[in-house]
Design an enzyme around this catalytic site. Structure first.
Site, PDB file in Angstrom:
ATOM      1  N   ASN A 156       0.817  -1.231   0.000  1.00  0.00           N
ATOM      2  CA  ASN A 156       0.000   0.000   0.000  1.00  0.00           C
ATOM      3  C   ASN A 156       0.845   1.273   0.000  1.00  0.00           C
ATOM      4  OD1 ASN A 156       0.750  -0.465   2.647  1.00  0.00           O
ATOM      5  ND2 ASN A 156      -1.179   0.231   3.535  1.00  0.00           N
ATOM      6  N   LYS A 179      12.455  -7.826   1.510  1.00  0.00           N
ATOM      7  CA  LYS A 179      11.499  -8.552   0.663  1.00  0.00           C
ATOM      8  C   LYS A 179      10.294  -7.616   0.460  1.00  0.00           C
ATOM      9  CE  LYS A 179       8.584 -11.723  -0.969  1.00  0.00           C
ATOM     10  NZ  LYS A 179       7.484 -10.799  -1.285  1.00  0.00           N
ATOM     11  N   PRO A 180      10.200  -6.987  -0.723  1.00  0.00           N
ATOM     12  CA  PRO A 180       9.032  -6.133  -0.965  1.00  0.00           C
ATOM     13  C   PRO A 180       7.809  -6.971  -1.301  1.00  0.00           C
ATOM     14  CG  PRO A 180      10.482  -6.112  -2.882  1.00  0.00           C
ATOM     15  CD  PRO A 180      11.129  -7.023  -1.860  1.00  0.00           C
ATOM     16  N   ALA A 181       6.650  -6.362  -1.207  1.00  0.00           N
ATOM     17  CA  ALA A 181       5.400  -7.070  -1.530  1.00  0.00           C
ATOM     18  C   ALA A 181       5.436  -7.572  -2.966  1.00  0.00           C
ATOM     19  CB  ALA A 181       4.223  -6.133  -1.338  1.00  0.00           C
ATOM     20  N   GLY A 235       2.422  -5.374   7.783  1.00  0.00           N
ATOM     21  CA  GLY A 235       1.460  -6.234   7.098  1.00  0.00           C
ATOM     22  C   GLY A 235       0.336  -6.612   8.043  1.00  0.00           C
ATOM     23  N   SER A 236      -0.266  -7.757   7.775  1.00  0.00           N
ATOM     24  CA  SER A 236      -1.464  -8.122   8.537  1.00  0.00           C
ATOM     25  C   SER A 236      -1.103  -8.617   9.938  1.00  0.00           C
ATOM     26  CB  SER A 236      -2.233  -9.216   7.799  1.00  0.00           C
ATOM     27  OG  SER A 236      -1.541 -10.437   7.919  1.00  0.00           O
ATOM     28  N   GLU A 257       4.399  -3.617  12.388  1.00  0.00           N
ATOM     29  CA  GLU A 257       3.401  -2.559  12.148  1.00  0.00           C
ATOM     30  C   GLU A 257       2.247  -3.268  11.464  1.00  0.00           C
ATOM     31  OE1 GLU A 257       1.190  -0.263  10.383  1.00  0.00           O
ATOM     32  OE2 GLU A 257       2.846   0.504   9.151  1.00  0.00           O
ATOM     33  N   LEU A 258       1.182  -3.518  12.233  1.00  0.00           N
ATOM     34  CA  LEU A 258       0.140  -4.458  11.784  1.00  0.00           C
ATOM     35  C   LEU A 258      -1.182  -3.748  11.509  1.00  0.00           C
ATOM     36  CD1 LEU A 258       1.114  -7.291  14.299  1.00  0.00           C
ATOM     37  CD2 LEU A 258       1.985  -6.888  11.993  1.00  0.00           C
ATOM     38  N   CYS A 291      -3.394   1.444   6.736  1.00  0.00           N
ATOM     39  CA  CYS A 291      -3.636   0.827   8.055  1.00  0.00           C
ATOM     40  C   CYS A 291      -4.230   1.829   9.020  1.00  0.00           C
ATOM     41  CB  CYS A 291      -2.326   0.330   8.659  1.00  0.00           C
ATOM     42  SG  CYS A 291      -1.422  -0.728   7.575  1.00  0.00           S
ATOM     43  N   GLU A 388     -10.480  -4.676   8.901  1.00  0.00           N
ATOM     44  CA  GLU A 388      -9.959  -3.548   8.138  1.00  0.00           C
ATOM     45  C   GLU A 388     -10.601  -3.572   6.758  1.00  0.00           C
ATOM     46  OE1 GLU A 388      -5.686  -4.128   8.179  1.00  0.00           O
ATOM     47  OE2 GLU A 388      -5.426  -2.018   8.600  1.00  0.00           O
TER      48      GLU A 388
HETATM   49  C1  SIN Z   1       0.264   2.444   6.550  1.00  0.00           C
HETATM   50  O1  SIN Z   1      -0.888   2.497   6.181  1.00  0.00           O
HETATM   51  O2  SIN Z   1       0.759   1.399   6.991  1.00  0.00           O
HETATM   52  C2  SIN Z   1       1.182   3.620   6.499  1.00  0.00           C
HETATM   53  C3  SIN Z   1       0.464   4.887   6.342  1.00  0.00           C
HETATM   54  C4  SIN Z   1       1.326   6.086   6.515  1.00  0.00           C
HETATM   55  O3  SIN Z   1       2.483   6.018   6.963  1.00  0.00           O
HETATM   56  O4  SIN Z   1       0.808   7.174   6.225  1.00  0.00           O
END
Ligand code: SIN
Length: 489
Positions: A156, A179-181, A235-236, A257-258, A291, A388
């Site tokens: 994202n 490792k990118p998405a 990620g999730s 960071e979930l 997120c 989400e």
């Molecule tokens: C995220 O959605 O994980 C990041 C959003 C942001 O840093 O603005």
């Protein structure tokens, strides 16, 4: 097809070399707006990841021994290279991720800002001298690099999530295997190419690409390697929990960071226009695929109808289309899985009694486009209250009073971001204290900046990215007891 930028790279980056997968297998990278293949990248696996870890380990000695100023100079050059190529990077980001070009431009600057910021923070990784427990000793505490670290980043924000991890990690002297998405490897590879131009030594930053099938092997190689001392993951929550369990084997550090389930509360004393501005950006930015998006919007009873009407008027004006087209403010969802999830959540909510005021359907543009949607009467019985959405759906619930709003906002296992609008200073402090989230936006729907700590509580994660705190997670402390300092005879 739109013209691809010159520095587009379509191989993995290991030890300073652009390399294919050993198997020769390749993964299609699609434009989510058209479903067209932009380019293919290698389907790398455990062997290539182990090779990247070895290259990173070999580079670690030299990189970590450099002065912080030296590393900062390289990171500043990297930021400058990103800024000099910002337009190309933004176009590439839009092509592989789908967000409007205007948002991609903002993300590229956001991404570059992490290199600038952590170049400076790396120079301030101070230790301590602690008053000693012995007259003949001094206690010194230093902050040290961990060694080889892994980064696993989402689709994202394909640029900013890379630099939010790589910049503090490298500034502190670590070397990274990223490792990118699978959906968005091109931004990460472009960042690696610009790093090479900026003077990042071979092996310091490596990118291993792969698809859904290879991701578990790549992850396992990172987790199982005794050389990898930390993994930073965005990620999730489900994957984050599994990653943490797996990392327990050899106590690899994690920062996670979930998922989030942000509440966005509008009190009746709020500046309504400001709250509408905030709701629009917080809900519809990146087609709702953040997120920290306003997942649940709570509006006080007395202003509910007025707020809903005005939000519908704004959402109606959102131009949906290919992110490279002028005036487009909402692109497609990333893939059909994302679209199906949004469809399922909207269907569940309407079946259980929510009222649709706008949208609620796939967009006429086809593909994975979804209509900007506004619904009211959302209750905790509906899945949309708990999951989400990751789509452009404003799910609104009315509330009676402050206590009611706080209870509903906190009624979730997640705790990433929360927002509220009020002009009552007492309420501002009460509600900011009461929200159980790592981030609180008061009278704003946009809280992202490199200078502030980003991260969640409860099941939204562990650790912080960005800010002066964001570098500490990529270091460990060493205590040195310097004894034998007897008085001169
Ligand atoms: C995220 O959605 O994980 C990041 C959003 C942001 O840093 O603005």
């Amino acid at each position: 097809m739109a013209q691809l930028p010159e520095f587009l790279k379509s191989e993995g980056y290991v030890g300073g070399q652009w390399v294919a997968a050993n198997s020769g297998n390749r993964l299609d990278v699609l434009d989510p707006a058209t479903g067209e293949t932009l380019v293919t990248v290698p389907r790398m696996g455990a062997v290539e990841t182990t090779e990247a870890i070895a290259k990173a380990q070999a580079a670690f000695e030299g990189w970590s021994r450099r002065t912080a100023v030296d590393r900062a100079t390289v990171l500043q050059a990297w930021a400058a290279a990103m800024r000099a190529n910002a337009e190309d990077l933004a176009r590439l980001l839009t092509l592989e991720q789908g967000k409007p070009l205007s948002e991609s431009r903002v993300e590229i600057e956001y991404a570059a800002s992490f290199f600038s910021w952590f170049a400076e923070e790396g120079r301030r990784l101070y230790g301590d001298i602690i008053p000693s427990h012995r007259t003949d000793a001094r206690i010194l505490v230093t902050r040290n690099a961990l060694g080889v670290v892994g980064g696993i980043t989402p689709w994202n924000f394909p640029s900013a999530m890379v630099t939010r991890k790589a910049a503090p990690a490298l500034a502190a002297g670590n070397c990274m295997v990223l490792k990118p998405a699978e959906a968005t490897p091109l931004s990460a590879l472009a960042i690696a190419a610009l790093g090479e131009q900026a003077g990042v030594p071979a092996g310091v930053f490596n990118v291993v690409t792969g698809g859904r099938e290879e991701a578990p092997q790549i992850g396992k190689a990172l987790i199982d390697s005794p050389l990898v001392r930390k993994i930073g993951f965005t990620g999730s929550t489900a994957v984050g929990k599994q990653l943490m369990r797996d990392c327990a084997g050899d106590l690899t550090k994690v920062s996670l960071e979930l998922g989030g389930n942000a509440a966005f509360i509008v009190f009746d004393d709020a500046d309504i226009e400001a709250a509408l501005d905030g709701a629009q950006i917080c809900k519809f930015r990146n087609a709702g695929q953040t997120c920290i998006a306003a997942n649940r919007i709570f509006v006080q009873e007395s202003i509910h109808d007025k707020f809903v009407e005005a939000l519908c008027a704004r959402a109606q004006d959102i131009e949906v289309g290919h992110g490279l087209e002028q005036n487009v403010s909402q692109g497609p969802l990333i893939d059909t899985r994302g679209l199906e999830k949004v469809e399922r959540l909207v269907a569940d909510a309407t079946e259980k009694g929510a009222t649709l005021h706008l949208g609620g359907q796939c967009h006429a543009a086809g593909g994975t486009y979804y209509q900007p949607t506004v619904m009211t009467g959302v209750t905790p019985a509906m899945d949309i209250s708990h999951e989400e959405v990751f789509g452009p759906v404003a799910a609104i619930t009315s509330f009676r009073d402050e206590q009611d709003a706080i209870e509903m906002a906190n009624d979730t296992p997640y705790g990433l971001a929360g927002y509220f609008y009020s002009r009552d200073v007492g309420r501002i402090f009460r509600v900011a204290d009461a929200l159980k989230t790592g981030i609180v936006g008061v009278n704003t729907g946009l809280i992202s900046t490199e200078v502030a700590p980003f991260g969640g509580v409860k099941e939204s994660g562990i650790g912080r990215e960005g800010s002066k705190y964001g570098i500490e997670d990529w270091t460990e402390l060493k205590y040195i007891c310097l004894a034998g300092l007897e008085a001169a005879s």
